[in-house]
Structures are given as structure tokens and as C-alpha cells.
Design an enzyme around this catalytic site. Structure first.
Site, PDB file in Angstrom:
ATOM      1  N   ARG A  37      11.861   1.941   3.658  1.00  0.00           N
ATOM      2  CA  ARG A  37      11.104   1.213   4.672  1.00  0.00           C
ATOM      3  C   ARG A  37      11.982   0.054   5.146  1.00  0.00           C
ATOM      4  NH1 ARG A  37       5.309   0.891   5.910  1.00  0.00           N
ATOM      5  NH2 ARG A  37       4.877  -1.073   6.940  1.00  0.00           N
ATOM      6  N   LYS A  66      23.154 -11.262   0.319  1.00  0.00           N
ATOM      7  CA  LYS A  66      24.568 -11.624   0.192  1.00  0.00           C
ATOM      8  C   LYS A  66      25.403 -10.997   1.295  1.00  0.00           C
ATOM      9  CE  LYS A  66      24.109 -11.400  -4.828  1.00  0.00           C
ATOM     10  NZ  LYS A  66      24.333 -10.345  -5.822  1.00  0.00           N
ATOM     11  N   HIS A  69       6.354   6.495  11.302  1.00  0.00           N
ATOM     12  CA  HIS A  69       5.758   6.398   9.975  1.00  0.00           C
ATOM     13  C   HIS A  69       5.192   7.784   9.668  1.00  0.00           C
ATOM     14  CE1 HIS A  69       4.200   4.869   6.394  1.00  0.00           C
ATOM     15  NE2 HIS A  69       3.420   3.902   6.815  1.00  0.00           N
ATOM     16  N   ARG A  96       0.808  -1.209   0.000  1.00  0.00           N
ATOM     17  CA  ARG A  96       0.000   0.000   0.000  1.00  0.00           C
ATOM     18  C   ARG A  96       0.852   1.275   0.000  1.00  0.00           C
ATOM     19  NH1 ARG A  96      -5.397   0.067   1.432  1.00  0.00           N
ATOM     20  NH2 ARG A  96      -5.202  -2.138   1.858  1.00  0.00           N
ATOM     21  N   THR A  97       1.785   1.340   0.937  1.00  0.00           N
ATOM     22  CA  THR A  97       2.623   2.540   1.040  1.00  0.00           C
ATOM     23  C   THR A  97       3.507   2.695  -0.198  1.00  0.00           C
ATOM     24  OG1 THR A  97       2.640   2.237   3.432  1.00  0.00           O
ATOM     25  CG2 THR A  97       4.250   3.758   2.544  1.00  0.00           C
TER      26      THR A  97
END
Ligand SMILES: [Zn+2]
Lengths: 155, 305
Positions: B105, B84, B133, B55-56
Site C-alpha cells: 500500500r 533515510k 484498490h 483495516r486492510t
């Protein structure tokens, strides 16, 4: 007359006086001084004090602590005074005051804080948000810590 | 403070003037949210979602494309060299070489702040751990501002897992810029963290903490709902016992003001009865739809000429 203590005067270095009784070892820990350093240190515990009833004293031979270094002592021993000694004379004397920022000394207790991720260049850094009792906030994740919590995670 | 080139790391970095300026621009952007306004042509946005959040991410990508800009990036650890063993810091350095702005994020709290220290390009925090957020909080406040024409004077209930929900911390930080009354509604085990309580005290926010919505529902202009997760309870029986009390139903809303607005950061599970969707109280779909114009405004203000 103040009796000359069990420990002789130092020629050069730092005397941390007026430490609340029983806190001397914690003061050394927070300064990051331990036996492995080979530093000459004298601890005097539970001596009589007109101000505190009983107090501890720490004498560090040969090393002058800077104001940046001694601020952290206020977290453990807010009543402490610092005496800088040269040639057996006190050349500077002041009361410790709480640091606004503490870098690198304690770990953040938040397991998912970026400072606890291996290999990431985020230095442990805490900001003082409350004074009495002191509360420090991790500068990255914002988690609050009491001094007791921080002492459990000393680096 | 000027918006251009600015990092967006925590909601606290933005005062009411910053927010009102953002809202005015978002309002203009609403007209272009289904078309184009080529004000960021030639700019590249890196969308670095180390932890997926469809969504974000889509909201940022759509916003950038509507402004005529380009998007590069990845979602989940597969797209990076993180598997890695590459550090987060090195991935950010790489993106900084490619992009004009980086949206991050990450599950680690404080990750966006570290990214901002490393990158020269402005960094926008799209969620780090449970701590911040900020763009969701900007969207939440924008939804209130659009609905009521103001934020001052509102009585706002925040109900559910106030302790762990990642949006709540930023929401309360942002609201502390305004003259609001907060009603924090949660079971005792999920009461706010000391960090949040301290913030409200330091910033003189009027608040009460209660364990039941029924006591306060009649006072509210906004009811902001967040999910309570079963995993947060040591005792599953305790969860079963409390969950019904934090569910929004038409019956609960019938005790509220006629204009009471129900908000939710979405996705929801079962904390809002679907029967609420068709009532005038349902504000969460509009809230979600404002995400694109709000992020268009944000990107334009950070990156625009
Ligand atoms: Zn931290």
C-alpha cells in the site's frame, strides 16, 4: 510546376512533409531536436499545398529517423509523411501512424504518480487509448492526457 | 488466466471467470475464517504499508495466519528506511528477498505496478493513491454475489465522492465484467473522471450520472456509499449545502426496494445514519466480515500449491 523551395535539397537525412501549417516547431520539439544539438535542420513554413492548403516542411540533414522515432509525430501532425533521403534520392516514403506506446518523451501530469517520485526506476510510459483526438493513458497511474497536456510536460 | 503466482495490480486484470473462480474458493474459506486451514504453511507474506490502513492490513494478516502462513512487514514510513532516503524500489527488492508474496500500500499511484515489475514474488496492490484498490473491489463484488447469488442483472447505485474515492475506480472496473446497470450519484463537482466514463463507454456499461439519490433510489438493488470529504470543495459553503443530500437515512431507504442492500468500504464518518445499522438494508458489516475469507481465497490462489 512546383517551385524549388527556399531550401535546397538534402543529400542524406529525413524530410517530414505535409505537416499542418504552423506545427513544424512542435514537430521538432516532440522529436527532441533543438538548436543545442548542432543538428542541421531546415524549416519551411506556410508553403502552398494541394492537399492541405498550407503546410510546413522539416528537413533534417544527415539523420535518418526510424519508424519508432517518427510515430510520435502523428500526435502533432497526423497528415505528415516521412521521406528518407540518400544521395538526394527518396529511398523510403510513408505516412506517419499513431504509436501504441510512447516511452520517455512526456511526463505524467499526476503529481502523485510513481513516475514523478524522485529516484524510482519507473520510466514515463503512455498507452494510446483513443485515436481521434489522441488520448494517452499513463501506464502506471492510468491518468488520461491529451496531446496538448503532454506537450506542456515534454522531457 | 491461471491465478498461481499472479500479480494483483488493477481490477481490470481480472475477468468474470477469474472472479467467479475466486468467489467459489472464498465461499469455502468462510468455514475457516474463524479457525485454521494450514494450506500455506511455510509461506511468508510481506505486508508493506507505506501508508497506514489498519483495516486492510489486519484483514490480510489475519487471512495469512488462518492459512497457516507467516507475516512480516511494517506500517507507516517509520518501519522502513524510507525516512533515510531509501527508494520504494529498494525496499521492494529487500522484501522480495524475504517473502513469497508482497502486499503493498502506497500513496503514489502506480506504485504497486512498479513493485510488480521489480519483484519476482507476486505483488498484491492494497491501495495506491486514488487509482486502484482491486482487493476491495473483489470483496465488494463478492458481497453482492453472496447476497444475491449473482451480479448480472443488478442495478447498483454508487453515491458520494465518485471522483476521488479510491475504491470507486476499481469497483466500476470490476463491475464492467458483468451485465449491470450503474447509477452514479454525486454533486456535479464530484462527477466521475474522464478515465472512468471512458472505461464504461468502451466496455458498454449501462450508466447514468445523477446528482440526487431520490430520483433513482426505487430502482436500486445495491447502494454503495463513499464519503464526501470537505477538503474536496473549494467553497466550504458548497460542502455544507450538498452533504445532506448524500447521506443515507431510513427515510431515504423507505423509498427503496425491500431488499435494497447498502454497502460501504468503511470506515464511515457520518454518511450513513446509525439508525440504518439495525435495518435489513445494512450490508456494510457483513461486507467487512467477508474481507478475511475473500483474502484467504486470494492468497491461497496466488500462493497455494
Ligand atoms: Zn502517471
Amino acid at each position: 510546376m512546383e517551385r524549388e523551395l527556399v531550401v535546397k535539397k538534402i543529400r542524406r537525412g529525413t524530410v517530414i512533409d505535409h505537416i499542418p501549417a504552423g506545427k513544424a516547431l512542435q514537430v521538432l520539439r516532440v522529436l527532441g531536436i533543438d538548436a543545442a544539438d548542432g543538428q542541421v535542420v531546415a524549416l519551411v513554413m506556410n508553403v502552398e499545398s494541394s492537399k492541405l492548403g498550407r503546410k510546413d516542411i522539416v528537413k533534417i540533414e544527415g539523420r535518418e529517423l526510424s519508424k519508432e522515432e517518427t510515430g510520435i509525430i502523428a500526435l502533432i501532425a497526423p497528415t505528415a509523411t516521412i521521406n528518407i533521403i540518400r544521395d538526394f534520392q527518396v529511398v523510403d516514403k510513408y505516412k506517419v501512424s499513431l504509436p501504441h506506446i510512447v516511452v520517455g518523451r512526456f511526463r505524467c501530469s499526476n503529481p502523485i504518480c510513481i513516475t514523478n517520485m524522485p529516484g524510482e526506476p519507473a520510466t514515463y510510459r503512455f498507452v494510446l487509448v483513443r485515436e481521434e483526438p489522441p488520448i494517452l493513458s499513463c501506464d502506471y497511474c492510468g491518468r488520461y492526457h491529451t496531446v496538448e497536456e503532454l506537450m506542456g510536460s515534454i522531457t | 488466466m491461471a491465478w498461481r503466482g499472479r500479480d494483483v495490480i488493477t481490477a481490470l486484470d481480472f475477468d468474470r471467470r477469474d472472479l467467479e473462480e475466486l468467489f467459489e474458493v472464498a465461499r469455502e474459506m468462510e468455514a475457516y475464517a474463524r479457525s485454521r486451514r494450514d494450506v500455506l504453511r511455510g509461506k511468508v507474506l510481506a505486508v508493506a504499508f507505506f501508508e497506514p490502513s489498519t483495516r486492510t492490513r489486519l484483514s490480510f494478516e489475519t487471512a495469512m495466519k488462518r492459512l497457516g502462513g507467516e507475516v512480516v512487514g511494517f506500517s507507516g514510513p517509520e518501519g522502513t528506511s524510507a525516512e533515510k532516503g531509501e527508494t520504494f524500489a529498494d525496499t521492494i527488492r529487500m522484501l522480495d528477498a524475504y517473502a513469497d508474496c508482497i502486499v503493498v500500500r502506497h500513496r503514489a499511484e502506480g506504485a504497486a505496478k512498479l513493485a510488480a515489475e521489480i519483484a519476482e514474488a507476486p505483488v498484491i496492490n492494497a491501495g495506491d493513491g486514488a487509482s486502484n484498490h482491486p482487493t476491495q473491489a473483489m470483496l465488494d463484488l463478492y458481497t453482492m454475489w453472496r447476497t444475491f447469488g449473482r451480479i448480472d442483472g443488478l442495478s447498483i447505485g454508487v453515491m458520494g465522492d465518485i471522483r476521488h474515492a479510491r475504491t470507486v475506480n476499481s469497483l466500476i472496473q470490476s463491475l464492467s465484467n458483468f451485465d449491470v446497470s450503474l447509477y452514479l450519484i454525486a454533486p456535479e463537482t464530484l462527477y466521475p473522471r474522464r478515465e472512468v466514463l471512458d472505461l464504461m463507454e468502451r466496455r458498454s456499461v449501462r450508466y447514468v450520472v445523477v446528482d440526487n439519490a431520490k430520483e433513482v433510489i426505487g430502482k436500486l438493488d445495491v447502494l454503495y456509499v463513499v464519503r464526501i470529504q470537505k477538503e474536496r470543495f473549494l467553497d466550504p459553503l458548497e460542502y455544507e449545502r450538498v452533504k445532506g443530500s448524500y447521506r443515507v437515512t431510513p427515510e431515504l431507504l423507505s423509498r427503496g426496494k425491500p431488499h435494497l442492500l447498502v454497502m460501504h468500504p468503511l470506515p464511515r464518518v457520518d454518511e450513513i445514519d446509525p439508525a440504518v445499522d439495525s435495518t435489513p438494508h445494512a450490508g456494510y458489516f457483513r461486507q467487512a466480515s467477508l474481507g478475511v475469507p475473500l483474502r484467504m481465497a486470494l492468497l491461497y490462489m496466488v500462493l497455494g500449491e
